[in-house]
Structures are given as C-alpha cells and as structure tokens.
Design an enzyme around this catalytic site. Structure first.
Site, short mmCIF file in Angstrom:
data_model
loop_
_atom_site.label_atom_id
_atom_site.label_comp_id
_atom_site.label_asym_id
_atom_site.label_seq_id
_atom_site.Cartn_x
_atom_site.Cartn_y
_atom_site.Cartn_z
N ASP A 213 14.69 39.67 35.58
CA ASP A 213 15.91 40.60 35.72
C ASP A 213 15.65 42.02 35.20
O ASP A 213 15.93 42.82 36.08
CB ASP A 213 17.06 39.96 34.80
CG ASP A 213 18.50 40.47 34.89
OD1 ASP A 213 18.46 41.55 35.72
OD2 ASP A 213 19.32 40.31 34.22
N SER B 195 23.94 35.30 36.24
CA SER B 195 24.05 35.07 34.71
C SER B 195 25.69 34.71 34.69
O SER B 195 26.49 35.21 35.64
CB SER B 195 23.64 35.93 33.67
OG SER B 195 24.42 37.00 33.81
N ASP C 248 22.58 31.03 35.98
CA ASP C 248 21.61 31.20 35.07
C ASP C 248 22.21 31.32 33.61
O ASP C 248 23.35 31.66 33.62
CB ASP C 248 21.08 32.78 35.11
CG ASP C 248 19.77 33.27 34.43
OD1 ASP C 248 19.05 32.10 34.02
OD2 ASP C 248 19.55 34.44 34.14
N HIS D 278 11.15 31.82 31.51
CA HIS D 278 12.31 33.10 31.27
C HIS D 278 11.60 34.48 30.74
O HIS D 278 10.54 34.28 30.37
CB HIS D 278 13.44 32.61 30.54
CG HIS D 278 14.23 31.81 31.10
ND1 HIS D 278 15.73 31.87 31.35
CD2 HIS D 278 14.00 30.39 31.83
CE1 HIS D 278 16.33 30.89 32.13
NE2 HIS D 278 15.20 29.95 32.12
N GLY D 279 12.54 35.31 30.83
CA GLY D 279 11.97 36.63 30.00
C GLY D 279 10.56 37.22 30.86
O GLY D 279 9.62 37.60 29.71
P1 13P Z 1 13.86 39.39 31.90
O1 13P Z 1 15.35 40.07 31.89
O2 13P Z 1 13.20 39.53 30.72
O3 13P Z 1 13.23 39.35 33.11
O4 13P Z 1 14.49 37.79 31.83
C1 13P Z 1 15.32 37.33 32.86
C2 13P Z 1 15.76 36.08 32.56
O5 13P Z 1 14.96 35.12 31.86
C3 13P Z 1 16.90 35.57 33.01
O6 13P Z 1 17.24 34.22 32.52
O1 G3H Z 2 18.80 35.62 30.91
C1 G3H Z 2 19.59 36.89 30.86
C2 G3H Z 2 19.50 37.59 32.19
O2 G3H Z 2 18.88 38.71 31.86
C3 G3H Z 2 21.02 38.05 32.45
O3 G3H Z 2 21.32 38.86 31.58
O4 G3H Z 2 23.48 38.06 30.51
O5 G3H Z 2 23.01 40.49 30.85
O6 G3H Z 2 23.59 39.38 32.76
P1 G3H Z 2 23.04 39.25 31.47
ZN ZN Z 3 16.87 33.61 31.09
#
Ligand code: 13P
Ligand code: G3H
Ligand code: ZN
Length: 285
Positions: free
Chosen positions: A231, A49, A81, A207-208
C-alpha cells in the site's frame, strides 16, 4: 478474468512465486494495477481496506474492480483487507469480492479461531476464499521494543493448530514487517517463515511489505510467501507525482491533468513489484 483468491494463491504456492495484493481507494489506482498486470502478464489481487471502502463506498470499489477484472485477460481476485466486522465482510461478499481477510488477531488464540472458523464456513459456502492473521502485524509507528516485538510474532505450533481448526485458505504471519514507512531496515525472521511453511504447507501472506529490501522479499518468497501486500509504496508514488505536477503546473486545475501522471507513476511501481515477486508471465488462460 475474475477468479477466487484461492485459485490465484494456490497457483503461486504450487509454483513457488508470490502475487502482489495492491490496495485501492480510487479509480486511478484500480486502473494502474490492472494496466500493470496486463503489461506484465501477471495474476493480481486488488484489495481494499475497511478505510478504503468507507472512503469510496463498497459498491464503487466492487464495481470498478469487477469491470477491471472482467476486461482483463489476466486472473484477478478482489479482496477485503483486514476485515474486522462480520457485516462488512458479508457486504463485500454480496458485492462480488472473491476473497476476504478476517483479522481477529487482536483477540486471544481461542477467540481468533472461533471468529475465523465462522467466517471460513460462511464464505466457503458461496465460493469465497479467506485469509486470516495470527500474531500481530502492527504499524511502524507502534513504539514497541524488540522483546515485545518478538512476542507478537506468529508461533509455528499455534499456526498449525489455527489452520487445522479454521480451514483458512491462507495465513498472514507476523515475522518482522510492519505497516507504513520504515525508519530503519526491517529485519525479517526467515527461519520462522521456513518453519511455518513446513508445518502448514498453504499459501503464506506478508503484510507491511512496502520498503522491504528486494533481497529480503526474494528470500521470503523462496521460503514460502505467496501473497505480498503493498500500500504505502503506491501512496508515495501517487503523492510524489501529484506534488511534482502541481509544483510545475501551479495553475492547472483539470483533475485529469493532475491525476494522469500519478497513474503512470503507480503503474511503474506496481510493475516493478511484480518483477520482484516473480509473478511476471505467470498469468494462465
Ligand atoms: P504497507 O502499506 O506497509 O505496504 O502494508 C500494506 C498492507 O499490509 C495492507 O494490508
Ligand atoms: O493494512 C493497512 C493498509 O495499508 C490500509 O490502510 O486502513 O489506511 O486504508 P488504511
Ligand atoms: Zn496489512
């Protein structure tokens, strides 16, 4: 083997499975991902990210991920990302990222199309793939009602127009997931995934995805999800392992001893996700 995001996702799209895209901020995470991918013979996406790049430095992340990819026998893409800044996206491309996400989802549809189209033209000129977002994938901490949530979901007709006008390689859709740890169980709008896939016929991105039950993940893959972002689950495995180690070894001060077990814990989580996503054994030569 360093490949483009498109190569990885097209293969997943054509063969009906999903590839994990795992976020990194440091060397241990890069190594955990690549070791899991090698062990599982799975293609993989290493992603960072803007916050991760700010923390470690884009050159450090890019070089670590490139070393990992070049040493690996499995296909690896390096991906930005949630890129929201033109300069940041260009910097990633210059440093060897093979895929970028342009996230202009906070803008109007027209503006999102305009921004995404420009990034697609620029990135494609140098062989880099592009992911975009339509609809709004928020965080679990965003305090919004069910009705409000519904209004942020990706509209299938808008998605069709969006892809046609931008030429984007894959699309992140808002279908009920959110970033971060869930309080209850996330409810995915499976019908929406199905309709969007039928209209678009391109790789779709979820995502998520940390904390989404296995059955929901599998159903979503069956309906057309081909890239799954993880993540939080890796962060939690890291935290648990470091916390346990320090609790059991309060006087140990060697970083290798403290972080070593966390690498194994993250590798374990990543390997389990690869099994869940059905990407095991999908690596091609
Ligand atoms: P999570 O942290 O919920 O797994 O989401 C990750 C994500 O979508 C990064 O773009
Ligand atoms: O989509 C978000 C990711 O989990 C990255 O999170 O911006 O804290 O690195 P971050
Ligand atoms: Zn995301």
């Amino acid at each position: 083997m360093l490949v483009s995001g498109k190569q990885i996702l097209q293969h997943a799209h054509e063969n009906g499975y999903a590839v994990g895209a795992f976020n990194v901020n440091n060397m241990e995470q890069v190594q955990a991902i690549i070791e899991a991918a090698e062990a599982m013979e799975s293609p993989v996406i290493i992603q960072a990210s803007q916050g991760g790049l700010k923390y470690a430095g884009v050159e450090y992340i890019a070089e670590m991920a490139k070393v990992a990819a070049q040493k690996a026998s499995v296909p690896v893409a390096i991906h930005l990302d949630h890129g929201t800044d033109f300069k940041q996206i260009m910097l990633c491309i210059r440093n060897g990222f093979t895929s970028v996400m342009v996230d202009a989802s906070k803008h109007s549809l027209e503006k999102n199309i305009e921004i995404t189209k420009y990034i697609v033209e620029t990135a494609h000129a140098v062989g880099v793939s592009v992911e975009a977002e339509l609809g709004k994938i928020g965080g679990t901490e965003d305090d919004i009602t069910v009705d409000e949530k519904d209004a942020t979901y990706t509209d299938p007709d808008e998605a069709e127009r969006f892809v046609k006008e931008t030429g984007v390689d894959c699309l992140a859709i808002a279908v009920g997931t959110a970033h971060g740890p869930y309080k209850g169980e996330p409810k995915l709008d499976f019908d929406r995934i199905k309709v969007i896939k039928e209209k678009l016929n391109i790789p779709l991105v979820l995502h998520g995805s940390s904390g989404v039950p296995e059955a929901s993940i599998k159903k979503a893959i069956g309906l057309g999800i081909n890239k799954i972002n993880i993540d939080t689950d890796i962060r939690m495995a890291f935290h648990k392992a470091v916390k346990e180690f320090i609790h059991n070894n309060p006087d140990e001060y060697d970083p290798r001893m403290i972080l070593g077990p966390s690498k194994q814990a993250m590798k374990q989580v990543i390997a389990e996700k690869m099994q869940m996503f059905d990407s095991v054994g999908r690596a091609w030569k």
